[in-house]
Design an enzyme around this catalytic site. Structure first.
Site, PDB file in Angstrom:
ATOM      1  N   VAL A 180       0.847  -1.197   0.000  1.00 44.44           N
ATOM      2  CA  VAL A 180       0.000   0.000   0.000  1.00 44.44           C
ATOM      3  C   VAL A 180       0.878   1.242   0.000  1.00 44.44           C
ATOM      4  CG1 VAL A 180      -1.776   1.260   1.249  1.00 44.44           C
ATOM      5  CG2 VAL A 180      -1.819  -1.236   1.225  1.00 44.44           C
TER       6      VAL A 180
ATOM      7  N   ASP B 107     -30.492   1.722 -38.345  1.00 51.32           N
ATOM      8  CA  ASP B 107     -30.838   0.557 -39.162  1.00 51.32           C
ATOM      9  C   ASP B 107     -31.759  -0.392 -38.421  1.00 51.32           C
ATOM     10  OD1 ASP B 107     -29.531   0.920 -41.464  1.00 51.32           O
ATOM     11  OD2 ASP B 107     -27.778  -0.286 -40.956  1.00 51.32           O
TER      12      ASP B 107
ATOM     13  N   LYS C 286     -33.401  -1.294 -43.375  1.00 54.30           N
ATOM     14  CA  LYS C 286     -33.601  -1.963 -44.647  1.00 54.30           C
ATOM     15  C   LYS C 286     -34.071  -3.365 -44.366  1.00 54.30           C
ATOM     16  CE  LYS C 286     -29.661  -0.486 -46.226  1.00 54.30           C
ATOM     17  NZ  LYS C 286     -28.398  -0.741 -46.791  1.00 54.30           N
TER      18      LYS C 286
ATOM     19  N   GLY D 150     -23.428  -3.865 -36.201  1.00 56.14           N
ATOM     20  CA  GLY D 150     -22.081  -4.424 -36.361  1.00 56.14           C
ATOM     21  C   GLY D 150     -21.055  -3.346 -36.639  1.00 56.14           C
TER      22      GLY D 150
ATOM     23  N   THR E  81     -18.209  -6.579 -35.184  1.00 51.05           N
ATOM     24  CA  THR E  81     -18.971  -7.135 -36.285  1.00 51.05           C
ATOM     25  C   THR E  81     -19.669  -8.433 -35.858  1.00 51.05           C
ATOM     26  OG1 THR E  81     -18.879  -7.692 -38.625  1.00 51.05           O
ATOM     27  CG2 THR E  81     -17.058  -8.482 -37.260  1.00 51.05           C
TER      28      THR E  81
ATOM     29  N   MET F 176     -25.900 -12.496 -44.190  1.00 51.32           N
ATOM     30  CA  MET F 176     -27.060 -12.390 -45.093  1.00 51.32           C
ATOM     31  C   MET F 176     -27.232 -13.648 -45.945  1.00 51.32           C
ATOM     32  SD  MET F 176     -26.565  -8.426 -46.305  1.00 51.32           S
ATOM     33  CE  MET F 176     -24.794  -8.455 -46.497  1.00 51.32           C
TER      34      MET F 176
ATOM     35  N   GLY G  51     -27.674 -13.175 -32.608  1.00 53.09           N
ATOM     36  CA  GLY G  51     -26.536 -13.371 -31.717  1.00 53.09           C
ATOM     37  C   GLY G  51     -26.303 -12.206 -30.784  1.00 53.09           C
TER      38      GLY G  51
HETATM   39  N1  SAH Z   1     -22.319  -4.426 -40.712  1.00 53.19           N
HETATM   40  C1  SAH Z   1     -22.860  -5.591 -40.089  1.00 53.19           C
HETATM   41  C2  SAH Z   1     -23.398  -6.580 -41.084  1.00 53.19           C
HETATM   42  C3  SAH Z   1     -24.563  -6.093 -41.874  1.00 53.19           C
HETATM   43  S1  SAH Z   1     -25.160  -7.284 -42.990  1.00 53.19           S
HETATM   44  C4  SAH Z   1     -21.807  -6.238 -39.192  1.00 53.19           C
HETATM   45  O1  SAH Z   1     -20.634  -5.857 -39.236  1.00 53.19           O
HETATM   46  O2  SAH Z   1     -22.162  -7.126 -38.427  1.00 53.19           O
HETATM   47  C5  SAH Z   1     -26.492  -7.988 -42.109  1.00 53.19           C
HETATM   48  C6  SAH Z   1     -26.192  -9.415 -41.722  1.00 53.19           C
HETATM   49  O3  SAH Z   1     -25.320  -9.454 -40.599  1.00 53.19           O
HETATM   50  C7  SAH Z   1     -27.385 -10.194 -41.281  1.00 53.19           C
HETATM   51  O4  SAH Z   1     -28.102 -10.685 -42.383  1.00 53.19           O
HETATM   52  C8  SAH Z   1     -26.759 -11.311 -40.483  1.00 53.19           C
HETATM   53  O5  SAH Z   1     -26.223 -12.295 -41.320  1.00 53.19           O
HETATM   54  C9  SAH Z   1     -25.597 -10.603 -39.826  1.00 53.19           C
HETATM   55  N2  SAH Z   1     -25.931 -10.165 -38.471  1.00 53.19           N
HETATM   56  C10 SAH Z   1     -25.914  -8.911 -37.986  1.00 53.19           C
HETATM   57  N3  SAH Z   1     -26.226  -8.890 -36.678  1.00 53.19           N
HETATM   58  C11 SAH Z   1     -26.447 -10.175 -36.327  1.00 53.19           C
HETATM   59  C12 SAH Z   1     -26.805 -10.810 -35.102  1.00 53.19           C
HETATM   60  N4  SAH Z   1     -26.996 -10.112 -33.974  1.00 53.19           N
HETATM   61  N5  SAH Z   1     -26.934 -12.141 -35.107  1.00 53.19           N
HETATM   62  C13 SAH Z   1     -26.736 -12.860 -36.221  1.00 53.19           C
HETATM   63  N6  SAH Z   1     -26.402 -12.320 -37.392  1.00 53.19           N
HETATM   64  C14 SAH Z   1     -26.246 -10.990 -37.456  1.00 53.19           C
END
Ligand code: SAH
Length: 461
Positions: A23, A248, A270, A302, A331, A383, A412
């Site tokens: 300390v 988004d 989208k 992400g 991401t 996607m 996730g």
């Molecule tokens: N910019 C984002 C991705 C956008 S594209 C990133 O970096 O994560 C969108 C895709 O990301 C979705 O169709 C899915 O495949 C994935 N995605 C994004 N968030 C997700 C989550 N919480 N769980 C599972 N897949 C996810």
């Protein structure tokens, strides 16, 4: 208020620390940081004194405390485990009117040490008046997250311009000028480590006779995959300063709730086949809002630069000369993999990982299949739900064994996370049978096997 907070100039001042344990070593390091000359009085010094912060920088006087030891010192700290010694130091210091602190014994102290947040030259001190040092430390941790690491450099920059600003700007206008500088593009440049540009921008603002950069700015902010805990400090700070948040569909409600209460929220989500706002309109919207002088946060799921069309959005901002920055986010691949217990690379199973988009164009997936269908490589497909049949079929056709482990991670990192595992062969069937919905990430590779061993902590719905 039981204690008056003051900041003491201890540079070159002799200070005495009584005690040679861990300390005491910490207190010495603190005094040294403030530029004090430190003498430690103790029969022996613990190994903690060998650390860089103290080694060779204190004078060790071996022995036991006597009142006379305090002579000539500007400040004293008692940090021994012997209460009688601590009391003796306190009494002797008090008699000589030397400020004294006794560790963990507020009643014996004439001053107490706060929890410190350091962004030199900026310092924030937090104290609970001795009532609950742990609470003060918790508060400190919270403040740490709110105060950008670059604040010290920002303070130094402001300091360097103080005289110039005084000479050029009338006292009445100074406060507004500084508020604008310290919360606007100049500050953001500093936080991004672009100090020289920040200096030039500040100089330019100062020389601009109108003294107003009335335009706004846009931050393209990665909001991570869903769990608000995965936001970066910078993302949170910008969200809390925003005038407008353009978000988004992937941005979760709990994250949106963290934006400034007064901020206008615009949904630009989208949905597949139901584009709420065409990309071109989003680009124009950002430009328009910034031109109205607003601080715009463009929140994207992400990371903005991973399948996020972030590049296109900053393109139009750059073309219009609007200040912008990009804030990375966790991401989906990184977030989903961690939360599902699937390491994306592993010494024994995968030496590389590729991120691909399964987005269909004219009904097809335009991917380099033979490069993807490689052993010891993990494939993460964003996607990919709609095209899952094609994805699995093509990978098999290009040589990936039908038995290759594969996983689906739906929503996730959120409380609704669902993880389904199978093989390249069985994945399309699982999607249909289990009613898997977007957003879902597909992970293909031997690493998926590790999940059974590694899924130690999965959020439950
Ligand atoms: N910019 C984002 C991705 C956008 S594209 C990133 O970096 O994560 C969108 C895709 O990301 C979705 O169709 C899915 O495949 C994935 N995605 C994004 N968030 C997700 C989550 N919480 N769980 C599972 N897949 C996810």
């Amino acid at each position: 208020m039981d204690f008056l907070p003051i900041f003491l100039d201890l540079r070159e001042q002799p200070c005495l620390v009584v005690g040679g344990g861990d300390v005491a070593a910490r207190k010495c390091a603190l005094l040294l940081r403030a530029g004090a000359r430190v003498t430690v009085l103790a029969p022996a010094l613990s190994a903690a004194f060998d650390a860089d912060s103290t080694a060779g920088r204190v004078v060790h006087r071996a022995g036991h405390f006597r009142d006379a030891d305090l002579e000539g010192h500007a400040l004293a700290i008692a940090a021994t485990s012997d209460e009688a010694v601590n009391r003796a130091v306190a009494a002797a210091a008090t008699a000589r009117r030397i400020p004294v602190n006794v560790v963990d014994q507020p009643t014996l102290c004439s001053f107490i040490l706060p929890s410190i947040i350091e962004r030199a030259p900026l310092t924030v001190a937090v104290s609970s008046g001795g009532a609950s040092p742990v609470l003060a430390r918790l508060l400190r941790a919270r403040l740490e997250t709110l105060i950008p690491a670059g604040y010290g450099r920002l303070a130094a920059l402001a300091g360097a311009f103080r005289d110039q600003v005084k000479a050029r700007i009338k006292p009445k206008e100074r406060r507004r000028f500084w508020e604008r500088v310290l919360q606007g593009p100049v500050a953001e440049l500093v936080f991004n480590g672009r100090d020289e540009e920040a200096r030039k921008a500040l100089q330019a603002t100062l020389e601009d006779t109108r003294l107003t950069y009335s335009g706004g700015e846009v931050s393209l902010v990665g909001a991570g995959p869903g769990d608000p805990d995965l936001l970066t400090f910078r993302a949170l700070r910008l969200m809390q300063q925003a005038d407008v948040v353009v978000y988004d569909r992937l941005v979760s409600q709990p994250i949106l709730d963290l934006a400034r209460l007064e901020a206008e929220r615009i949904y630009a989500g989208k949905e597949r086949a139901m584009h709420t706002l065409p990309q071109e309109d989003i680009n124009q919207l950002l430009v328009r809002l910034a031109k109205q002088g607003k601080r715009v946060v463009r929140l994207k799921g992400g990371d903005p630069f991973i399948f996020g069309r972030g590049g296109e959005e900053i393109d139009s901002l750059a073309a219009e000369g609007i200040p912008f920055q990009v804030v990375p986010g966790v991401t989906a691949a990184a977030g989903c993999a961690s939360y599902a217990g699937i390491p994306l690379t592993h010494r024994d199973y995968a030496q590389s990982v590729v991120f691909v988009t399964g987005h269909l164009r004219d009904g097809g997936m335009d991917l380099n299949w033979s490069a993807l269908a490689q052993p010891r490589q993990t494939i993460v497909c964003y996607m990919g739900l709609l095209g899952i049949d094609q994805l699995c079929r093509q990978l098999a056709a290009h040589g990936l064994p039908a038995s290759t482990p594969a996983a689906l991670v739906q929503e996730g990192t959120t409380p609704h996370q669902r993880v389904l595992t199978g093989t390249l062969d069985s994945l399309p069937g699982i999607v249909r049978r289990s009613d898997v919905k977007a957003p879902t990430l597909i992970i293909i590779g031997e690493v998926v096997k590790l999940r059974d061993r590694l899924k130690w902590f999965e959020p439950v719905a």
